[in-house]
Design an enzyme around this catalytic site. Structure first.
Site, PDB file in Angstrom:
ATOM      1  N   HIS A   1       0.834  -1.204   0.000  1.00  3.33           N
ATOM      2  CA  HIS A   1       0.000   0.000   0.000  1.00  3.33           C
ATOM      3  C   HIS A   1       0.872   1.259   0.000  1.00  3.33           C
ATOM      4  CE1 HIS A   1      -3.589   2.398   1.581  1.00  3.33           C
ATOM      5  NE2 HIS A   1      -2.566   3.168   1.946  1.00  3.33           N
ATOM      6  N   GLU A   2       1.841   1.296   0.899  1.00  5.42           N
ATOM      7  CA  GLU A   2       2.667   2.509   1.025  1.00  5.42           C
ATOM      8  C   GLU A   2       3.482   2.759  -0.234  1.00  5.42           C
ATOM      9  OE1 GLU A   2       2.103   4.681   3.072  1.00  5.42           O
ATOM     10  OE2 GLU A   2       0.774   3.395   4.214  1.00  5.42           O
TER      11      GLU A   2
ATOM     12  N   HIS B   1       1.469   4.331  -2.902  1.00  7.81           N
ATOM     13  CA  HIS B   1       1.350   5.796  -2.764  1.00  7.81           C
ATOM     14  C   HIS B   1       2.517   6.480  -3.486  1.00  7.81           C
ATOM     15  CE1 HIS B   1      -2.149   6.327  -0.298  1.00  7.81           C
ATOM     16  NE2 HIS B   1      -1.666   5.706   0.757  1.00  7.81           N
TER      17      HIS B   1
ATOM     18  N   GLU C   1      -6.229   6.177  -2.182  1.00 12.01           N
ATOM     19  CA  GLU C   1      -6.276   5.146  -1.144  1.00 12.01           C
ATOM     20  C   GLU C   1      -6.658   3.784  -1.719  1.00 12.01           C
ATOM     21  OE1 GLU C   1      -5.678   4.514   2.118  1.00 12.01           O
ATOM     22  OE2 GLU C   1      -4.450   6.274   1.789  1.00 12.01           O
TER      23      GLU C   1
ATOM     24  N   HIS D   1     -10.196   7.512   3.457  1.00 11.89           N
ATOM     25  CA  HIS D   1     -10.117   6.121   3.928  1.00 11.89           C
ATOM     26  C   HIS D   1     -11.503   5.497   4.092  1.00 11.89           C
ATOM     27  CE1 HIS D   1      -6.056   7.459   5.252  1.00 11.89           C
ATOM     28  NE2 HIS D   1      -5.716   6.222   4.945  1.00 11.89           N
TER      29      HIS D   1
END
Lengths: 100, 329
Positions: free
Chosen positions: B149-150, B153, B173, B251
């Site tokens: 996920h990070e 980004h 997100e 989120h």
């Protein structure tokens, strides 16, 4: 003195909040809170210390009420003044210590 | 001095300074020092570096493991190393991407950031992971989908540049959750039927009532806990959050787009990172502008699916149907 605290954002996206009052806190904790609010010069901080919206960072909103003074500060994790961080850390200790 | 030459010197000086800097040990961890100049390491070669902030907030911290080093005794270090490697591999092997910036960027991660820090984030240059406070959340490297996920980004920052507010923020997100869960599914070699479709399943502390932080399969059902409250994610556009909290519910509303991916992947079948993941990846790389809406993202994925697999293909129909089911189109 009463302090309300909300943390939003972060990877989890789960908001956490708590309200504490020096009248109902244990003696030591109440003294710590008064000291940290003073150390942050909380009532003199600008109402908003914004930063560009960044992925998964926290935002904090803190309101302190003391006598007839009330002040709210909204701050992004990326722009927390060094003098305010100990108060935020203390408030998070209270959130985590809350009974389940 | 070198930095100055790179920015201001003539070409000969520039090349000399560049080679010197590249050869210099000092260059490690100092990418920021050279401003916007991006150097690719040899294309297609993964370079990872893991740092330990030792519960402080100075970045990047102490270098503790580099590419090719043996495992550390610190499991957070190894999780960051392995998870960033699995993410790099997914994007290289399946989608032909050369690291986060598609130009061979080194993957830097810092673990043990701050004290009891309940978070993980990409700060524009690197990944940062907290240990979690313990009572509500465990360390953030423990779930490989969080690492994926990070890093996504980071990819979004280089490509679509989705603005982190309202629908474009919820898409930012959602794409991060989608590729996070694909990194997990690929590392476990799971088909769409075998996958749990959860985000952060290992992060919730033992006493928390819930299974994960988010669910692509069933948004709104990941947790329901006296302290954390209830998972607020909708799975249908008609139930979207329209307030201003959390940057306009980034989120929260990500659940709608997450569920669209889940529905498309289930209909297409097989390994989700193959066809469905490729449609989403090409959309992210080429088909979205910084202020993209859900509807534009839907149209773009349908267009990409049609281009890849044909206008009458089951894949295109599956993607279109998925966005219809979540009420976006």
């Amino acid at each position: 003195m009463q302090v309300s605290f909300t943390r939003t954002g972060g990877f989890t996206g789960i908001p956490l909040n708590i309200t504490v009052d020096t009248r109902s806190l244990p003696f030591d904790r109440a003294n710590q809170l008064r000291h940290l609010v003073e150390r942050a010069s909380f009532f003199d901080l600008p109402a908003a210390l914004p930063a560009p919206a960044l992925p998964d960072r926290f935002q904090y909103e803190i309101t302190a009420q003391k006598g007839d003074r009330q002040h709210t500060v909204t701050v992004s994790e990326a722009t927390i003044p060094a003098t305010l961080k100990p108060l935020i850390d203390w408030l998070m200790e209270e959130v985590r210590g809350r009974g389940r | 001095m070198l930095d100055h030459i790179i920015r201001h010197g003539d070409e000969e000086n520039y090349n000399w300074a560049l080679e010197t800097l590249k050869a210099s040990e000092q260059f490690r961890g100092r990418r920021k020092a050279i401003g916007n100049i991006s150097f690719a390491v040899s294309p297609g070669q993964m370079k990872r570096a893991i740092y330990d902030a030792k519960n402080g907030t100075s970045l990047p911290g102490v270098l503790v493991r580099e590419e090719g080093d043996p495992p550390s005794e610190d499991e957070a270090v190894n999780e960051a190393y392995d998870g960033s490697g699995a993410t790099y591999d997914l994007f290289r092997d399946m989608y032909g991407r050369n690291s986060i910036d598609d130009r061979g960027l080194r993957l830097d991660s810092t673990v043990h950031y701050d004290v009891g820090y309940d978070n993980a984030f990409w700060n524009g240059d690197q990944m940062i992971y907290g240990d979690g406070g313990g009572r509500l959340f465990n360390r953030f490297t423990v779930s490989i989908d969080v690492i994926g996920h990070e890093l996504t980004h980071g990819i979004i920052q280089y490509d679509a540049g989705l603005i982190y507010r309202d629908e474009s923020g919820a898409l930012n997100e959602s794409f991060s959750d989608v590729f996070g869960t694909l990194v997990k599914q690929r590392s476990l070699n799971q088909t769409v039927d075998q996958a749990d479709w959860l985000i952060g399943a290992e992060i919730l502390a033992q006493d928390v009532q819930g299974v994960a932080l988010r669910s692509l399969k069933a948004p709104g059902t990941a947790y329901n806990d006296p302290v954390l409250g209830k998972d607020p994610q909708p799975k249908h556009y008609s139930r979207r959050y329209q307030g201003t909290a959390n940057d306009g519910g980034v989120h929260i509303n990500s659940g709608i787009a997450n569920h669209a991916f889940y529905l498309a992947a289930m209909a297409i079948g097989g390994y989700a990172w193959e066809k469905t993941g490729k449609i989403w990846y090409l959309t992210l790389r080429d088909g979205l502008r910084p202020r993209a809406s859900f509807k534009q993202a839907a149209e773009s994925t349908i267009f990409v699916a049609g281009s890849l697999y044909g206008q009458d293909s089951n894949e295109r129909k599956a993607v279109q149907s998925a966005w219809q089911q979540v009420g976006v189109i």
